[in-house]
Write a protein that holds these residues in place. Structure first.
Motif, PDB file in Angstrom:
ATOM      1  N   VAL A  80     -51.092  47.340  19.151  1.00 43.47           N
ATOM      2  CA  VAL A  80     -50.417  48.008  20.268  1.00 43.47           C
ATOM      3  C   VAL A  80     -50.164  46.995  21.384  1.00 43.47           C
ATOM      4  CG1 VAL A  80     -50.583  49.810  22.006  1.00 43.47           C
ATOM      5  CG2 VAL A  80     -51.434  50.238  19.709  1.00 43.47           C
ATOM      6  N   ALA A  81     -51.158  46.160  21.646  1.00 40.76           N
ATOM      7  CA  ALA A  81     -50.986  45.139  22.684  1.00 40.76           C
ATOM      8  C   ALA A  81     -49.821  44.217  22.322  1.00 40.76           C
ATOM      9  CB  ALA A  81     -52.270  44.334  22.858  1.00 40.76           C
ATOM     10  N   LEU A  82     -49.745  43.869  21.034  1.00 43.05           N
ATOM     11  CA  LEU A  82     -48.626  43.045  20.577  1.00 43.05           C
ATOM     12  C   LEU A  82     -47.313  43.782  20.738  1.00 43.05           C
ATOM     13  CD1 LEU A  82     -49.808  41.362  17.289  1.00 43.05           C
ATOM     14  CD2 LEU A  82     -49.026  40.252  19.373  1.00 43.05           C
ATOM     15  N   GLY A  83     -47.360  45.063  20.390  1.00 41.00           N
ATOM     16  CA  GLY A  83     -46.160  45.874  20.490  1.00 41.00           C
ATOM     17  C   GLY A  83     -45.637  45.875  21.906  1.00 41.00           C
ATOM     18  N   ARG A  84     -46.539  45.958  22.852  1.00 41.87           N
ATOM     19  CA  ARG A  84     -46.117  45.986  24.236  1.00 41.87           C
ATOM     20  C   ARG A  84     -45.460  44.664  24.632  1.00 41.87           C
ATOM     21  NH1 ARG A  84     -50.485  47.846  28.257  1.00 41.87           N
ATOM     22  NH2 ARG A  84     -50.819  45.621  28.339  1.00 41.87           N
ATOM     23  N   ALA A  85     -45.903  43.592  23.972  1.00 43.38           N
ATOM     24  CA  ALA A  85     -45.301  42.301  24.287  1.00 43.38           C
ATOM     25  C   ALA A  85     -43.920  42.165  23.651  1.00 43.38           C
ATOM     26  CB  ALA A  85     -46.204  41.171  23.812  1.00 43.38           C
ATOM     27  N   ILE A  86     -43.762  42.631  22.405  1.00 45.73           N
ATOM     28  CA  ILE A  86     -42.491  42.331  21.724  1.00 45.73           C
ATOM     29  C   ILE A  86     -41.404  43.351  22.037  1.00 45.73           C
ATOM     30  CG2 ILE A  86     -43.597  41.038  19.879  1.00 45.73           C
ATOM     31  CD1 ILE A  86     -43.252  43.358  18.057  1.00 45.73           C
ATOM     32  N   VAL A  87     -41.781  44.510  22.576  1.00 45.20           N
ATOM     33  CA  VAL A  87     -40.782  45.554  22.764  1.00 45.20           C
ATOM     34  C   VAL A  87     -39.686  45.122  23.735  1.00 45.20           C
ATOM     35  CG1 VAL A  87     -41.921  46.756  24.663  1.00 45.20           C
ATOM     36  CG2 VAL A  87     -40.535  48.047  23.051  1.00 45.20           C
ATOM     37  N   ARG A  88     -40.012  44.179  24.637  1.00 43.53           N
ATOM     38  CA  ARG A  88     -39.037  43.754  25.633  1.00 43.53           C
ATOM     39  C   ARG A  88     -38.072  42.710  25.126  1.00 43.53           C
ATOM     40  NH1 ARG A  88     -42.414  41.546  30.147  1.00 43.53           N
ATOM     41  NH2 ARG A  88     -40.711  40.064  30.098  1.00 43.53           N
ATOM     42  N   ARG A  89     -38.373  42.128  23.936  1.00 46.66           N
ATOM     43  CA  ARG A  89     -37.555  41.012  23.443  1.00 46.66           C
ATOM     44  C   ARG A  89     -37.410  39.939  24.520  1.00 46.66           C
ATOM     45  NH1 ARG A  89     -35.344  43.956  19.041  1.00 46.66           N
ATOM     46  NH2 ARG A  89     -37.360  44.687  18.369  1.00 46.66           N
ATOM     47  N   PRO A  90     -38.479  39.363  24.976  1.00 54.28           N
ATOM     48  CA  PRO A  90     -38.398  38.386  26.061  1.00 54.28           C
ATOM     49  C   PRO A  90     -37.975  37.015  25.557  1.00 54.28           C
ATOM     50  CG  PRO A  90     -40.635  38.611  25.339  1.00 54.28           C
ATOM     51  CD  PRO A  90     -39.824  39.543  24.485  1.00 54.28           C
ATOM     52  N   LEU A  91     -37.772  36.078  26.485  1.00 54.26           N
ATOM     53  CA  LEU A  91     -37.413  34.709  26.132  1.00 54.26           C
ATOM     54  C   LEU A  91     -38.542  34.025  25.384  1.00 54.26           C
ATOM     55  CD1 LEU A  91     -35.633  33.331  29.298  1.00 54.26           C
ATOM     56  CD2 LEU A  91     -34.632  33.967  27.113  1.00 54.26           C
ATOM     57  N   ALA A  92     -39.775  34.362  25.747  1.00 52.74           N
ATOM     58  CA  ALA A  92     -40.907  33.687  25.115  1.00 52.74           C
ATOM     59  C   ALA A  92     -42.134  34.584  25.135  1.00 52.74           C
ATOM     60  CB  ALA A  92     -41.213  32.391  25.861  1.00 52.74           C
ATOM     61  N   PHE A  93     -42.987  34.394  24.153  1.00 52.81           N
ATOM     62  CA  PHE A  93     -44.264  35.092  24.112  1.00 52.81           C
ATOM     63  C   PHE A  93     -45.373  34.134  24.462  1.00 52.81           C
ATOM     64  CE2 PHE A  93     -42.025  37.545  20.780  1.00 52.81           C
ATOM     65  CZ  PHE A  93     -42.005  38.732  21.475  1.00 52.81           C
ATOM     66  N   LEU A  94     -46.273  34.574  25.306  1.00 55.58           N
ATOM     67  CA  LEU A  94     -47.438  33.768  25.609  1.00 55.58           C
ATOM     68  C   LEU A  94     -48.654  34.568  25.172  1.00 55.58           C
ATOM     69  CD1 LEU A  94     -46.439  32.626  29.178  1.00 55.58           C
ATOM     70  CD2 LEU A  94     -45.858  31.618  26.983  1.00 55.58           C
ATOM     71  N   MET A  95     -49.517  33.969  24.395  1.00 54.96           N
ATOM     72  CA  MET A  95     -50.681  34.702  23.905  1.00 54.96           C
ATOM     73  C   MET A  95     -51.941  33.894  24.140  1.00 54.96           C
ATOM     74  SD  MET A  95     -49.327  36.254  20.394  1.00 54.96           S
ATOM     75  CE  MET A  95     -47.613  36.690  20.193  1.00 54.96           C
ATOM     76  N   ASP A  96     -52.928  34.545  24.735  1.00 54.04           N
ATOM     77  CA  ASP A  96     -54.187  33.869  25.006  1.00 54.04           C
ATOM     78  C   ASP A  96     -55.272  34.452  24.109  1.00 54.04           C
ATOM     79  OD1 ASP A  96     -56.223  32.430  25.992  1.00 54.04           O
ATOM     80  OD2 ASP A  96     -56.057  33.101  28.059  1.00 54.04           O
ATOM     81  N   GLU A  97     -55.604  33.750  23.070  1.00 50.51           N
ATOM     82  CA  GLU A  97     -56.602  34.176  22.099  1.00 50.51           C
ATOM     83  C   GLU A  97     -56.519  35.668  21.785  1.00 50.51           C
ATOM     84  OE1 GLU A  97     -60.433  32.619  22.624  1.00 50.51           O
ATOM     85  OE2 GLU A  97     -59.728  30.863  23.708  1.00 50.51           O
ATOM     86  N   PRO A  98     -55.344  36.115  21.346  1.00 53.32           N
ATOM     87  CA  PRO A  98     -55.231  37.562  21.130  1.00 53.32           C
ATOM     88  C   PRO A  98     -56.149  38.044  20.017  1.00 53.32           C
ATOM     89  CG  PRO A  98     -53.325  36.434  20.236  1.00 53.32           C
ATOM     90  CD  PRO A  98     -54.110  35.414  20.970  1.00 53.32           C
ATOM     91  N   LEU A  99     -56.580  37.139  19.142  1.00 53.76           N
ATOM     92  CA  LEU A  99     -57.395  37.581  18.012  1.00 53.76           C
ATOM     93  C   LEU A  99     -58.859  37.230  18.199  1.00 53.76           C
ATOM     94  CD1 LEU A  99     -55.000  36.416  15.168  1.00 53.76           C
ATOM     95  CD2 LEU A  99     -54.965  38.525  16.477  1.00 53.76           C
ATOM     96  N   GLY A 100     -59.194  36.716  19.367  1.00 53.31           N
ATOM     97  CA  GLY A 100     -60.548  36.203  19.583  1.00 53.31           C
ATOM     98  C   GLY A 100     -61.660  37.203  19.333  1.00 53.31           C
TER      99      GLY A 100
END
Ligand SMILES: Nc1ncnc2c1ncn2[C@@H]1O[C@H](COP(=O)(O)OP(=O)(O)OP(=O)(O)O)[C@@H](O)[C@H]1O
Ligand SMILES: Nc1ncnc2c1ncn2[C@@H]1O[C@H](COP(=O)(O)OP(=O)(O)OP(=O)(O)O)[C@@H](O)[C@H]1O
Ligand SMILES: [Mg+2]
Ligand SMILES: [Mg+2]
Lengths: 336, 365, 317
Positions: B142-162
């Motif tokens: 869901v957290a990923l979904g919230r990031a990709i739903v906007r189709r932004p210029l770039a994704f930044l992820m800080d240890e999303p799987l930590g």
């Protein structure tokens, strides 16, 4: 130090059974690792031994004494928690000294100081003793947490994924360190993790646990080479064991009732051959491993190859099984 | 989608310099990992790219435009935080749709895009569930979904799987990489887990103490480490580093180890110092009874298919990765051979790699 | 351009918005300080200055208000006053200028001490009870927990003065009216619900693993409570104590109703300071100024805790 026995213990939280009729013997001086996925009941098992939870059924014995109804303080165990372990209002030294100042111990100040220093040196945090515990890096915090257990000499050390929040390098170093300290002190440790490398490298025996049940327990080699079920076989080994329909690859005799065949790298003979049944789909360089992903009809087979292997994507390979593992419809192992 | 270029980026907290004058370029559509030990400045670098932290000096170009001192909301990027930063009072659909709502996208459009995104992540069956009841992996999706739903210029992820367990992390790594292959968005991914970086990244920047020590493809990082630090950080167990008292000059093809010549890739420059550090990966060490380079077996670690054998030599401990079938007894003396063409050489004083034939081969991209 | 950047984080406001915010805060502070300043100034005026119209902003300071606050005086003939020896104290002299002599100390000092005893006593009780109850609610399985918590809160729902009459009758029966003990009990009863709710929030935020670790290390639960929970809840305890103290210190209605003599607190006493020909405003100003000091000191001492306490729990890390 003394041995610890769990006899048929069960713990339920409402409708979930967190630990289900689990029995486990831990010999004096043994390093036992419980390996299982999230929610398997690993933490609950440790808490039952520590006395932070009371079992609904079954008994816990430490050193021959029944302790199921005793308070945690009366059990002589040490616990390293998965998180939240350092007292933020105390310095590193005070954190390490805390267990030694408890009413049941009351050691002399000089003795406390000596022990704290010794453990701090062992864990290489002696230069941080006067820091507030909030002024440490993640790795240092975790070492202090382990140190807080090591200042005591309890019957058993219970450790709940103490290395999970560290980077690979530090994890590797602490893994070795912990194993060395355990051998040096002759300590009995029950260690919980979901990292199979930790389990393989540190344990005298590994217990695989899922859904609150202990599925199999044995030495790392036994568990890896002779698993009782497909589930256990899948938990150990990187890359994961390949599970294929029993007849997918040519092999001599297939035991009766075999539905699945499990093949790891050592069960597969690979040779480049224009008429081979598999096709190399891609070669994955993971640094310390080189994985070959081979397409075999509708299935994918992953296997390790030597660094000097010359196979490249698109090559056809012939595959032969060598003493693979067979499982029946329920995933139980079939031994021939 | 856009290229991200960072020039002389520096960040100081008071006297403490967290990031020192770094420059690098992240090509459009690539999956870029910042990898390094805890406290090396990865999160700080990422937060500066995101606009959550202002640099002390330097420039950040996002799609050609200098955004270093612009607010986060003025940059078209999406940030996935280290922890599951979901709104607990909203259901999955509203959580995913939230960034669109903030941008004032009409309701029907939000609905459509949320559903598309959920399908992409295979969580469409969960859309109307509350996020508090979700399993860890689904929350992460869901957290990923919230990031990709906007189709932004770039994704930044800080240890999303930590915070996930290993098995699940492997699964999510694969999923993330597949997602990247599908949408090819420029991604900057911070991790301290080298396996994650190795298995997902197109390019890895290895950081230490606020400095980018090497920026290259995963294979180059592994096969051609640029510094001793990179060599010792990557690999588990890491590269063996042996100290050798010997000078080499341009064109040298061997060095002297305990009186035995060891083949090395041909040196393409003179080594500046007297002392060298010889780097050899555990899988490039083999046992050979006839070899004059000998040591005593110190211990073994069983890993299943392979085992790690530690051998005490005059130059220090050396780890070898060998098949488990080979029987090894602790205390026995063994001869060792090293795969000459795969060795790295470093100047012991500076820690920098010495240019050799290995390093001058066409690097893999 | 880069040299001008000092803010670490873009989440932090820009310097312009900081200046605007600062200006608003200063204006607001000034506006709310005006009554306080007026009271403070009145304390240093003479009675005629204090009621002059238009009000005097500039005046010659006088100690008359403070003298009148702490003394009772009687009017005498100028001859009698001249017959006395030279004035012993400044207050003597000021009083004689008004053709009066000091008859004895006033009741202000004992009333002030009553206030201290009752306010701090009830705050102490409310916080101690509150911490214990909050800990219990936070850590143990209490039957009917939610209902009990709601019940505790519900005692705060009606204005306390609504129960004034029954309490008055009850206190008279029990012999608690006009006793410090009675007032401490009453203020504790009112404050404890606030204390339980506030402190439960703070204690819930302290992970229970901390105590569990201590208990495994050989501490009893009580020890763990003192060594681990209390230090970490210090912030919350300080914030709670200030809220309780402010209530008990300023409470007026019950104090008027239930105390008149021995246990009277300062708030009902101050307005009764009557001079000749009406209110003695300088004495009231002086009494009020002194009355503000203890709570000011207490708040300043706990200021750091208080600020953290108020924002605590608002942001999860
Ligand atoms: N206090 C509790 N109340 C209710 N359910 C609980 C409680 N503690 C644990 N459980 C449940 O018991 C099961 C086992 O939990 P446990 O914490 O032992 O798992 P674990 O193996 O330690 O998992 P992880 O790897 O995520 O730490 C889970 O389903 C969990 O939700
Ligand atoms: N606000 C701050 N004030 C002072 N120092 C800070 C601040 N934020 C970070 N630091 C310091 O800067 C350094 C880099 O921090 P950063 O969070 O970037 O590390 P990281 O590489 O992300 O580490 P990790 O893998 O542990 O998350 C650390 O030494 C940290 O203590
Ligand atoms: Mg757990
Ligand atoms: Mg970070």
């Amino acid at each position: 130090m003394s041995d610890v026995l769990l006899r048929n213990i069960t713990k339920r939280f409402g409708t979930t059974t967190a630990v289900d009729h689990l029995s486990l013997d831990i010999a004096d001086g043994e390093f036992v690792v419980l390996l299982g996925p999230t929610g398997a009941g690993k933490t609950t098992t440790l808490r039952l031994v520590a006395g932070l939870e009371r079992p609904d059924e079954g008994e816990v014995f430490i050193g021959g004494e029944r302790v199921s109804q005793l308070e945690p303080a009366a059990r002589d165990v040490a616990f390293v928690f998965q998180q939240y372990s350092l007292y933020p209002h105390l310095s590193v030294h005070e954190n390490l000294a805390f267990p030694l100042k408890s009413p049941v111990r009351r050691l002399a100040a000089a003795e406390i100081d000596a022990r704290v220093k010794r453990v701090a040196e062992m864990l290489r945090i002696q230069h941080k003793l006067n820091n507030k515990s909030t002024q440490l890096s993640g790795g240092e915090m975790q070492r202090v947490a382990i140190g807080r257990a090591l200042v005591r000499q309890p019957s058993i050390y219970l450790m709940d994924e103490p290395l999970s929040s560290l980077d690979a390098k530090l994890r590797g170093e602490l893994r070795l360190e912990l194993k060395r300290i355990q051998q040096e002190l002759g300590a009995t440790i029950l260690y919980v993790t979901h990292d199979q490398i930790e389990a393989m490298t540190m344990a005298n025996r590994i217990g695989v646990i899922d859904g609150g049940k202990l599925l199999q327990i044995g030495t790392p080699r036994e568990m890896f080479e002779d698993p009782n079920s497909a589930y256990v076989a899948q938990r150990l080994g990187q890359p994961q064991i390949n599970l294929l329909p029993a007849g997918a690859l040519p092999n001599g005799r297939i035991p009766d009732g075999a539905v699945t065949v499990g093949a790891r790298t050592e069960h597969l003979d690979l040779s480049k051959s224009g008429s081979g049944e598999g096709e190399v789909e891609w070669v994955e360089h993971l640094g310390d491993q080189i994985r070959l992903h081979v397409k075999l009809g509708p299935h994918m087979v992953t296997t390790l190859v030597d660094p000097d292997s010359e196979l490249v994507a698109g090559d056809r390979v012939a595959m032969r099984l060598k003493n693979p593992l067979y499982f029946d419809a329920n995933g139980a192992r079939l031994r021939s | 989608m856009a290229e991200i270029r960072v020039e002389n980026l520096k960040k100081a907290f008071g006297d403490f310099v967290a990031v020192k004058e770094s420059s690098f370029t992240i090509p459009d559509g690539s999956f870029f990992c910042l990898l390094g030990p805890s406290g090396c400045g990865k999160t700080t670098t990422l937060r500066m790219i995101a606009g959550l932290e202002l640099p002390t000096s330097g420039k950040i170009f996002l799609g050609g435009e200098d955004v270093a001192f612009k607010r986060a909301s003025e940059r078209d990027i999406a940030f996935v935080f280290q922890l599951f930063a979901l709104y607990p009072h909203m259901n999955v659909r509203r959580n995913i749709g939230f960034p669109l709502l903030c941008q004032g996208v009409p309701g029907a459009e939000i609905r459509k895009r949320v559903e598309e995104t959920a399908k992409l992540l295979r969580i469409d069956h969960l859309l109307d569930k509350s996020v508090s009841g979700l399993a860890g992996g689904d929350r992460q999706r869901v957290a990923l979904g919230r990031a990709i739903v906007r189709r932004p210029l770039a994704f930044l992820m800080d240890e999303p799987l930590g915070t996930l367990d290993t098995e699940f992390r492997d699964l999510m790594c694969e999923e993330l990489r597949q997602l990247h292959n599908r949408i090819s968005a420029t991604t900057v991914y911070v991790t301290h887990d080298q396996l994650e970086a190795m298995s997902m990244a197109d390019h890895i920047a290895v950081m230490n103490h606020g400095v980018v020590e090497q920026l290259a493809s995963p294979r180059d990082i592994y096969d051609r480490p640029a510094t001793v630090f990179v060599a010792s950080f990557i690999g588990s167990p890491a590269m063996n580093l042996l100290t050798v008292n010997s000078r080499i000059a341009k064109g040298a093809k061997a060095i002297d180890l305990q009186g035995a010549p060891i083949a090395i890739p041909e040196a393409r420059e003179d080594a500046p110092g007297e002392k060298l550090t010889l780097g050899v990966r555990p899988e490039h060490v083999r046992f050979s009874d006839s070899s004059p380079f000998r040591g005593e077996v110190f211990g073994t670690e069983y890993l299943g298919t392979t085992q790690i054998v530690t051998v005490a030599t005059a130059q220090g401990h050396l780890k070898a990765r060998l098949p488990s079938q080979i029987a090894v007894r602790t205390g026995e003396t063994v001869g060792l051979t090293l795969a000459g063409e795969r060795l790295s050489l470093f100047d012991a004083a500076s820690g920098r790699a010495i240019r050799t034939a290995l390093y001058e081969e066409r690097p893999h991209v | 351009m880069t040299a001008a950047i000092t803010a670490h984080s873009v989440v932090e406001p820009s310097s312009a918005s900081k200046r605007v915010a600062g200006a608003i805060v200063i204006v607001y502070a000034l506006v709310s300080m005006i009554p306080l300043f007026w009271i403070f100034a009145t304390g240093w005026k003479t009675p005629p200055d204090s009621i002059s119209y238009p009000p005097k902003l500039v005046f010659a300071p006088s100690l008359e208000g403070y003298c009148n606050l702490f003394t009772t005086r009687t009017r005498q003939t100028p001859e009698y006053i001249l017959g006395l020896g030279p004035p012993q104290t400044i207050c003597d002299r000021i009083t004689r200028q008004r053709d009066m002599v000091i008859a004895g100390p006033s009741n202000y000092a004992p009333r002030f001490i009553n206030s201290l005893i009752i306010a701090f006593g009830s705050t102490f009780c409310a916080v101690v009870l509150g911490v214990l109850a909050a800990y219990g609610f936070s850590r143990f399985k209490v039957p009917l927990k939610d209902d009990l918590l709601f019940f505790i809160l519900s005692t705060r729902m009606m204005p306390p003065i609504a129960v004034a009459i029954p309490i008055y009758l009850m206190y008279r029966q029990l012999g608690l009216s006009d006793t410090a003990m009675g007032m401490i009990l009453l203020y504790t009863a009112v404050n404890v619900s606030l204390a339980v709710w506030l402190l439960k929030g703070f204690i819930d935020e302290i992970p229970k693993e901390y105590e569990e670790a201590a208990m495994i290390d050989g501490y009893t639960r009580l020890h763990a409570f003192f060594k681990v929970v209390l230090p970490q809840a210090a912030t919350g305890i300080a914030a709670t104590a200030i809220f309780c103290l402010i209530f008990a210190w300023n409470e007026y209605a019950f104090a008027v109703l239930l105390t008149s003599g021995a246990a009277q607190t300062a708030p009902p006493f101050i307005p009764t300071i009557i001079g000749e020909g009406g209110m003695d405003w300088p004495a009231v100003g002086a009494g009020t100024t002194l009355f503000l000091i203890p709570i000011l000191v207490f708040t300043v001492l706990l200021r750091k805790h208080l600020l953290r306490g108020i924002t605590f729990g608002a942001v999860r890390k």
